[in-house]
Design a protein around this motif. Sequence first.
Motif, PDB file in Angstrom:
ATOM      1  N   PHE A   1      11.793  -6.266  84.014  1.00 17.41           N
ATOM      2  CA  PHE A   1      10.572  -6.496  83.258  1.00 17.41           C
ATOM      3  C   PHE A   1      10.748  -7.682  82.307  1.00 17.41           C
ATOM      4  CE2 PHE A   1       7.807  -5.319  79.544  1.00 17.41           C
ATOM      5  CZ  PHE A   1       6.602  -5.611  80.176  1.00 17.41           C
ATOM      6  N   ALA A   2      11.911  -7.798  81.686  1.00 14.52           N
ATOM      7  CA  ALA A   2      12.183  -8.952  80.828  1.00 14.52           C
ATOM      8  C   ALA A   2      12.088 -10.247  81.620  1.00 14.52           C
ATOM      9  CB  ALA A   2      13.564  -8.813  80.186  1.00 14.52           C
ATOM     10  N   VAL A   3      12.606 -10.239  82.836  1.00 22.01           N
ATOM     11  CA  VAL A   3      12.513 -11.417  83.710  1.00 22.01           C
ATOM     12  C   VAL A   3      11.052 -11.734  84.025  1.00 22.01           C
ATOM     13  CG1 VAL A   3      12.989 -12.230  86.060  1.00 22.01           C
ATOM     14  CG2 VAL A   3      14.808 -11.171  84.709  1.00 22.01           C
ATOM     15  N   ALA A   4      10.251 -10.690  84.227  1.00 19.56           N
ATOM     16  CA  ALA A   4       8.846 -10.897  84.594  1.00 19.56           C
ATOM     17  C   ALA A   4       8.031 -11.486  83.459  1.00 19.56           C
ATOM     18  CB  ALA A   4       8.232  -9.570  85.054  1.00 19.56           C
ATOM     19  N   VAL A   5       8.372 -11.153  82.210  1.00 20.67           N
ATOM     20  CA  VAL A   5       7.546 -11.608  81.087  1.00 20.67           C
ATOM     21  C   VAL A   5       8.063 -12.878  80.424  1.00 20.67           C
ATOM     22  CG1 VAL A   5       6.731  -9.280  80.608  1.00 20.67           C
ATOM     23  CG2 VAL A   5       8.713 -10.166  79.350  1.00 20.67           C
ATOM     24  N   VAL A   6       9.265 -13.333  80.792  1.00 26.90           N
ATOM     25  CA  VAL A   6       9.853 -14.464  80.060  1.00 26.90           C
ATOM     26  C   VAL A   6       9.058 -15.756  80.240  1.00 26.90           C
ATOM     27  CG1 VAL A   6      11.455 -15.290  81.845  1.00 26.90           C
ATOM     28  CG2 VAL A   6      12.065 -15.496  79.406  1.00 26.90           C
ATOM     29  N   SER A   7       8.274 -15.859  81.310  1.00 26.61           N
ATOM     30  CA  SER A   7       7.442 -17.059  81.486  1.00 26.61           C
ATOM     31  C   SER A   7       6.215 -17.034  80.578  1.00 26.61           C
ATOM     32  CB  SER A   7       6.992 -17.191  82.950  1.00 26.61           C
ATOM     33  OG  SER A   7       6.104 -16.142  83.298  1.00 26.61           O
ATOM     34  N   ASP A   8       6.038 -15.938  79.826  1.00 28.93           N
ATOM     35  CA  ASP A   8       4.867 -15.747  78.968  1.00 28.93           C
ATOM     36  C   ASP A   8       3.589 -15.810  79.800  1.00 28.93           C
ATOM     37  OD1 ASP A   8       3.644 -15.172  76.583  1.00 28.93           O
ATOM     38  OD2 ASP A   8       3.646 -17.228  75.847  1.00 28.93           O
ATOM     39  N   PRO A   9       3.506 -14.962  80.849  1.00 31.90           N
ATOM     40  CA  PRO A   9       2.413 -15.083  81.816  1.00 31.90           C
ATOM     41  C   PRO A   9       1.085 -14.548  81.305  1.00 31.90           C
ATOM     42  CG  PRO A   9       3.743 -13.173  82.338  1.00 31.90           C
ATOM     43  CD  PRO A   9       4.427 -13.862  81.185  1.00 31.90           C
ATOM     44  N   GLU A  10       0.013 -15.051  81.902  1.00 32.82           N
ATOM     45  CA  GLU A  10      -1.326 -14.522  81.643  1.00 32.82           C
ATOM     46  C   GLU A  10      -1.618 -13.324  82.539  1.00 32.82           C
ATOM     47  OE1 GLU A  10      -4.330 -17.750  81.630  1.00 32.82           O
ATOM     48  OE2 GLU A  10      -2.581 -19.072  81.748  1.00 32.82           O
ATOM     49  N   LEU A  11      -0.967 -13.263  83.683  1.00 25.01           N
ATOM     50  CA  LEU A  11      -1.127 -12.172  84.646  1.00 25.01           C
ATOM     51  C   LEU A  11       0.243 -11.587  84.947  1.00 25.01           C
ATOM     52  CD1 LEU A  11      -2.519 -10.469  86.930  1.00 25.01           C
ATOM     53  CD2 LEU A  11      -2.177 -12.471  88.423  1.00 25.01           C
ATOM     54  N   LEU A  12       0.337 -10.262  84.877  1.00 22.59           N
ATOM     55  CA  LEU A  12       1.575  -9.564  85.202  1.00 22.59           C
ATOM     56  C   LEU A  12       1.299  -8.600  86.349  1.00 22.59           C
ATOM     57  CD1 LEU A  12       4.534  -9.244  84.324  1.00 22.59           C
ATOM     58  CD2 LEU A  12       3.789  -7.454  82.749  1.00 22.59           C
ATOM     59  N   VAL A  13       2.074  -8.731  87.427  1.00 18.96           N
ATOM     60  CA  VAL A  13       1.913  -7.888  88.606  1.00 18.96           C
ATOM     61  C   VAL A  13       3.181  -7.062  88.771  1.00 18.96           C
ATOM     62  CG1 VAL A  13       1.491  -7.835  91.089  1.00 18.96           C
ATOM     63  CG2 VAL A  13       0.415  -9.609  89.684  1.00 18.96           C
ATOM     64  N   LEU A  14       3.026  -5.748  88.816  1.00 19.38           N
ATOM     65  CA  LEU A  14       4.163  -4.832  88.849  1.00 19.38           C
ATOM     66  C   LEU A  14       4.032  -3.892  90.043  1.00 19.38           C
ATOM     67  CD1 LEU A  14       3.856  -3.808  85.093  1.00 19.38           C
ATOM     68  CD2 LEU A  14       5.318  -5.611  85.993  1.00 19.38           C
ATOM     69  N   ASP A  15       5.077  -3.806  90.846  1.00 17.70           N
ATOM     70  CA  ASP A  15       5.081  -2.902  92.002  1.00 17.70           C
ATOM     71  C   ASP A  15       6.074  -1.784  91.734  1.00 17.70           C
ATOM     72  OD1 ASP A  15       4.601  -1.775  94.433  1.00 17.70           O
ATOM     73  OD2 ASP A  15       5.413  -3.418  95.634  1.00 17.70           O
ATOM     74  N   GLU A  16       5.564  -0.581  91.503  1.00 18.14           N
ATOM     75  CA  GLU A  16       6.377   0.592  91.168  1.00 18.14           C
ATOM     76  C   GLU A  16       7.318   0.288  89.997  1.00 18.14           C
ATOM     77  OE1 GLU A  16       5.795   3.428  92.374  1.00 18.14           O
ATOM     78  OE2 GLU A  16       4.581   2.946  94.111  1.00 18.14           O
ATOM     79  N   PRO A  17       6.782  -0.100  88.841  1.00 19.73           N
ATOM     80  CA  PRO A  17       7.640  -0.560  87.750  1.00 19.73           C
ATOM     81  C   PRO A  17       8.553   0.498  87.155  1.00 19.73           C
ATOM     82  CG  PRO A  17       5.381  -0.294  86.991  1.00 19.73           C
ATOM     83  CD  PRO A  17       5.353  -0.152  88.476  1.00 19.73           C
TER      84      PRO A  17
END
Length: 311
Positions: A143-159
């Motif tokens: 999850f840290a890897v997913a948010v580090v780009s400071d995204p406007e859209l976050l897509v999570l598959d079975e988080p």
Amino acid sequence: MNETPVIQLTGLRKRFGANGVVAVDGVDLSVHRGEVVALLGPNGAGKTTTVDLALGLATPSTGSARLFGADPRDAIVAGRVGAMLQGGALLADMTVQDAVALVASAHRAPMPVAEALRRARVSDLADRRVSKLSGGQVQRARFAVAVVSDPELLVLDEPTAAMDVEARHTFWESMHEFTDTGRTVVFATHHLEEADTFADRIVIMREGRIVADGTPDEIKAIVAARTIRFTGVPADEPRLTVLPGVSAVQHRGGQVTLVTDDSDRTLRALLGAFPEARDVAVAASTMDDAFLALTRTAAQTADVDHPLIGA
């Protein structure tokens, strides 16, 4: 809403193999800025393939997928999208901090690595090697890897796969912090209570198609039946079956359960006919009830008629 959708899927279809097995079959879906959308469905419903198509990780057989009105890859290169997918992996020999920093280095305007670690609640694991993490800790690091780009859209598959109850609670605390900033989140999950609790909108898929799309309350309302549970009346009492609105009578361990499509009428008639009934409780349909009703085969649900159902 007139603004460009964050996600726009139009006539999306995907076939695999020489036999043309259909994984996604005509999906139309718009997701707007600030929405938190849960994607539900049984195994093989097409959730993961739909996510892959939306992110440009797979090419549709027909139809189109757009992110922010453009090709998905453009949005990803620009750092507008963060993803936490089932197939994603972290390098086992790296520390959590180094793994997050590596991804941050690929983006033009990432958030500070320390901030990404804090948001994912893994600051205390920053110096630990990925190979030494538990399954739930790996998910939080991803999850840290997913948010580090400071995204406007976050897509999570079975988080929350592999997370225990405490870890799932911690994860959703961090997700609340992310969504409170107005970001858009789409997550696929098998945990129905997560979708019910955290999503603004639920999209249910079956056999590659969207079969329902609405708020959690709207989805649960598709199954109109309620249950009335009580004790003090024999379960084999024949008059129970003819109470108004009752479609089924169940019993277990001395407790009787009536399934009814008109709980008010049933309850009045029950208490009039059986004043000895006690411990009476009325319960509305649950997300589990709606999910099971909507994800049966097409033949089983051919008689279901509801404006939220898109089958």
